[in-house]
Design a protein around this motif. Sequence first.
Motif, PDB file in Angstrom:
ATOM      1  N   THR A  20       1.711   2.618  -3.534  1.00 51.62           N
ATOM      2  CA  THR A  20       0.502   3.065  -4.215  1.00 51.62           C
ATOM      3  C   THR A  20       0.076   4.443  -3.730  1.00 51.62           C
ATOM      4  OG1 THR A  20      -0.209   0.756  -4.446  1.00 51.62           O
ATOM      5  CG2 THR A  20      -1.874   2.460  -4.747  1.00 51.62           C
ATOM      6  N   ARG A  66      -6.811   5.184 -14.449  1.00 52.47           N
ATOM      7  CA  ARG A  66      -5.428   5.621 -14.273  1.00 52.47           C
ATOM      8  C   ARG A  66      -4.806   6.090 -15.581  1.00 52.47           C
ATOM      9  NH1 ARG A  66      -0.294   1.858 -12.245  1.00 52.47           N
ATOM     10  NH2 ARG A  66       1.318   3.409 -12.704  1.00 52.47           N
ATOM     11  N   LEU A 124       0.809  -1.207   0.000  1.00 55.86           N
ATOM     12  CA  LEU A 124       0.000   0.000   0.000  1.00 55.86           C
ATOM     13  C   LEU A 124       0.851   1.269   0.000  1.00 55.86           C
ATOM     14  CD1 LEU A 124      -2.928   0.947   0.040  1.00 55.86           C
ATOM     15  CD2 LEU A 124      -2.860   0.883   2.537  1.00 55.86           C
ATOM     16  N   SER A 132     -12.066   3.734  -4.438  1.00 54.87           N
ATOM     17  CA  SER A 132     -10.764   4.245  -4.893  1.00 54.87           C
ATOM     18  C   SER A 132     -10.054   3.248  -5.787  1.00 54.87           C
ATOM     19  CB  SER A 132      -9.893   4.586  -3.675  1.00 54.87           C
ATOM     20  OG  SER A 132     -10.500   5.596  -2.899  1.00 54.87           O
ATOM     21  N   LEU A 133     -10.069   1.972  -5.419  1.00 53.70           N
ATOM     22  CA  LEU A 133      -9.405   0.975  -6.249  1.00 53.70           C
ATOM     23  C   LEU A 133     -10.061   0.848  -7.622  1.00 53.70           C
ATOM     24  CD1 LEU A 133      -8.606  -1.870  -3.680  1.00 53.70           C
ATOM     25  CD2 LEU A 133      -7.010  -0.318  -4.784  1.00 53.70           C
ATOM     26  N   CYS A 134     -11.388   0.874  -7.640  1.00 54.69           N
ATOM     27  CA  CYS A 134     -12.079   0.765  -8.931  1.00 54.69           C
ATOM     28  C   CYS A 134     -11.764   1.962  -9.825  1.00 54.69           C
ATOM     29  CB  CYS A 134     -13.586   0.651  -8.704  1.00 54.69           C
ATOM     30  SG  CYS A 134     -14.111  -0.902  -7.936  1.00 54.69           S
ATOM     31  N   PHE A 150      -9.112   3.905  -9.584  1.00 54.52           N
ATOM     32  CA  PHE A 150      -7.684   3.869  -9.910  1.00 54.52           C
ATOM     33  C   PHE A 150      -7.412   2.887 -11.050  1.00 54.52           C
ATOM     34  CE2 PHE A 150      -3.414   2.073  -9.115  1.00 54.52           C
ATOM     35  CZ  PHE A 150      -2.663   3.233  -9.280  1.00 54.52           C
ATOM     36  N   ILE A 151      -8.057   1.737 -11.021  1.00 57.77           N
ATOM     37  CA  ILE A 151      -7.819   0.733 -12.060  1.00 57.77           C
ATOM     38  C   ILE A 151      -8.427   1.158 -13.397  1.00 57.77           C
ATOM     39  CG2 ILE A 151      -8.339  -1.642 -12.741  1.00 57.77           C
ATOM     40  CD1 ILE A 151      -8.182  -2.397  -9.773  1.00 57.77           C
ATOM     41  N   TRP A 197     -11.693   2.363   0.003  1.00 60.15           N
ATOM     42  CA  TRP A 197     -11.035   1.161  -0.515  1.00 60.15           C
ATOM     43  C   TRP A 197     -11.646   0.712  -1.840  1.00 60.15           C
ATOM     44  CZ3 TRP A 197      -6.731  -1.551   0.523  1.00 60.15           C
ATOM     45  CH2 TRP A 197      -6.059  -1.278   1.716  1.00 60.15           C
ATOM     46  N   LEU A 198     -12.919   0.325  -1.797  1.00 58.40           N
ATOM     47  CA  LEU A 198     -13.534  -0.232  -3.008  1.00 58.40           C
ATOM     48  C   LEU A 198     -13.650   0.820  -4.107  1.00 58.40           C
ATOM     49  CD1 LEU A 198     -14.887  -2.619  -4.401  1.00 58.40           C
ATOM     50  CD2 LEU A 198     -17.045  -1.937  -3.341  1.00 58.40           C
TER      51      LEU A 198
END
Length: 852
Positions: free
Chosen positions: A309, A361, A306, A353-355, A357-358, A350-351
């Motif tokens: 990232t 990006r 983490l 932000s990751l979605c 970011f992926i 978490w959920l």
Amino acid sequence: MASTTSQEDEGPSPHNNIMILPDPDLADDLRSLSRSPHPYRRNGSVHHRPRTRTSSDSGTEADDESTSFSLLKGLPPPPLRSRKGARPIGDNDFWLPGLQRWRSTSRSSRRSSVGNNEADILEMKVKIKTKRRVEIIRRAFEAALLLSVGGVVLGQESARSLAWAWRKELATFSLTIVGVYAIYPLNRHGRLRLSRFLSFDIPHSFDPAPLLYPILIPVYVSLSLSNHEPSLVLPNILLALASIPPPAIPMHDLVHGQGVAHWLLTLLPILVSEQLSWGNIRPRPLSLRGLNSEALTLVFPLHQALIPTLDFLLSTSILPAELQLLTTALINLFLYATSPQAEILKSLLWLGSLCIFISCRQVLHWEVALARIPSWKFRRSPSGSSSPKNILNLLDHRICQKLSRAGSSEEPTSDSDSPDSHLTSTSRRTPHEAREKTPESPTENIALEDFNQRRTSANFEDVLRSEKARTTPKGRRKRSIAPNIASFLTMTVPQVQVRKWLYALYVYLAVFAVVLGPVRRYVGERALQGEDPFGWALGYLLGNVSWFRFWVITSSLERWIPIPPRQDPSLSSAFCHLGRAEHLRQSTFGEASTRLIIIAYCLAVLVIGIATVIRLGTFAEVDTRRKVFHGTMVLMFLPTIYIDPAFCALAMALVLAIFLLLDLFRASQLPPISRPLTYFLEPYVDGRDYRGPVIVSHIFLLIGSAIPLWLTLADVSRTGDFPWTSWDVQTRDASMLSGIICVGLGDAAASLVGRRFGRRKWFWGGGKSVEGSVAFAVAVTAGLMVAQAWLALGQWPVSGYDGPKPFSWPGALAKAILAAGGASATEAVLTGCNDNVVVPVVLWLLVRGLGL
């Protein structure tokens, strides 16, 4: 090398006309003691050291105004490059910027004096030695203050019982930390040598923040949350060990695979807990304590994955200690989110932000790349050609040209454009392009004729012109275009404008899909017992409104919009035992109607605050305007948090997610909101916001106010009927308001009083005044006493008591003074961290430890 003079020098000696040339190392040492809120405008000699992310810009210095254009561009700052003659900055500087051997002034091999100036050099050495001694005293005081906070935390009986239950693991943690820090002077590139200890010297610029706050604060917080989460201690011990700076780990470079030695070090508490006997404590599996030893071994890999990232996303906006604390907080949220508010915050941070970011990006990278390129570097209008490729390109250009004309043509293509970019682009036209362009004015006719005449000039003029195109007006060679940016130069300006809007549209649609898709489903299942979040929110806010209840019932929407049952007037006396405030909320107004009143009150206060800031914007300085927002936050949340803590915690979580999302749009230069948002925030930024792409002031202000409330709600019992199960709390605690009091009252009072009346600076320097620290302590003491009075007036039950807490006002005042004094001292001596985040947590620990 040009001669320079130190700030302490008075100039040439009156006894001779020889210019004094101080030792460059000594001058560099003196320069490193200076602090400036403008990190991108530090000019110095060739020995100037580039800025590293180790010093703290919190406090008075960071509140200064700055006119740097980097904020308006909204782009990440350029990477630091080593200048000629500068000391190299290695990886160790990121974690341990001060723990490195500096060349002693007595061992300098260079003669920097001309004539008889031994007395001046001796005086300079004395000054450096004195300042180094003062800095060491300051760092020692900071470490002692943080350790004393741990002693106050153990003042709670429940915290002492929890610490005694985990005494094996805590003892292992303490011995490991002390041993690692004691061995570090002997450790150099993985090789232990006793001779290095004798030559080791702690410089005056040593920053203890990465060695103290990420190591101790998570353990303190886990011990304070002892009522409902006793299993938090061991995971936070592992996270604290994982936060040790890697260069401090013995032989971390010798083991195959960097980080393996560090990982093995974090496993020591697990091995001691399950394998080692301690007095009458027999080793037993961690599963009996509600923990999984196999899962705990993966805490360190999660932490290390983490860190890069977050560092990539936040760039240079936060300091190393802040990065470690943020990582620890996110992992705790990921592993131990149990309440509905925590689950919603987890889904957003978490959920969601990751979605995003992926999925976004690469598109955001393209958007930033286009914003970096000035418009004169893009290709001009393509000419007609029989080539299919050029035909497609021409067709694309024509379509984009019509679309760009249909939209707003006033917005420049790039923030990198200069006022004379049009002139530059005109001079860079090729003869073919200039010949095809139709003149639209006599000026352009003259320019075209002049261009045709210059076409017939000699070859050496063409060479000279091409040479000028590769150099700046001052003769410096221009930087080469990066490969990932060069591909965009084949597009024309209309194509770039259309693509910027297409990229922005894609990002907006992706965010919308993420919110309606995985985030919505996760919140419904994990926080709302299977209810739809949007329908649940309507019932949560409008469930007591008569016309809304009638519309839901007549439209048969009860399955989508749950509404609370009507209260029986004969049962209104049942709420009297909860106090007069809860009786009014639940029986007289209704819970949902009370939330609407809170929203209306907060919006009214916010509108008044914004109007006041706009009124003050013409003649007030930036610090005064920013402190108005601090006062606005106090007026909004100080009276309302006790009324409905769960609702205020949910509101803060949603606002934090909105702030982060808007700042992502701003820093990525997404039209059409990035530019207006940047100009709106620009008058209220300070020195901390110029470290990187993220404007951290308002985000840290909200986080510092919300963290104490979130932590307190994690340690109280919850009530509520379906579908609002666990959405109400019966007890209140003064620590809920510690963040609002610290940030809204203490920090504002310290800044305003210190700037206007501060005359006595702390002996360690740094810009903090004694008057400002006293004002901080007085404001926090007054705020804590107001919180106690509001708690007694509302007759809310207090944690640990069956009814209202029997207050002893002299005792409460003494405890408030102690807590405020400790927070004020921490704010005055704090380095390497933002005071709007760390100091509220320290105050929260002190308030709970003192039992206020």
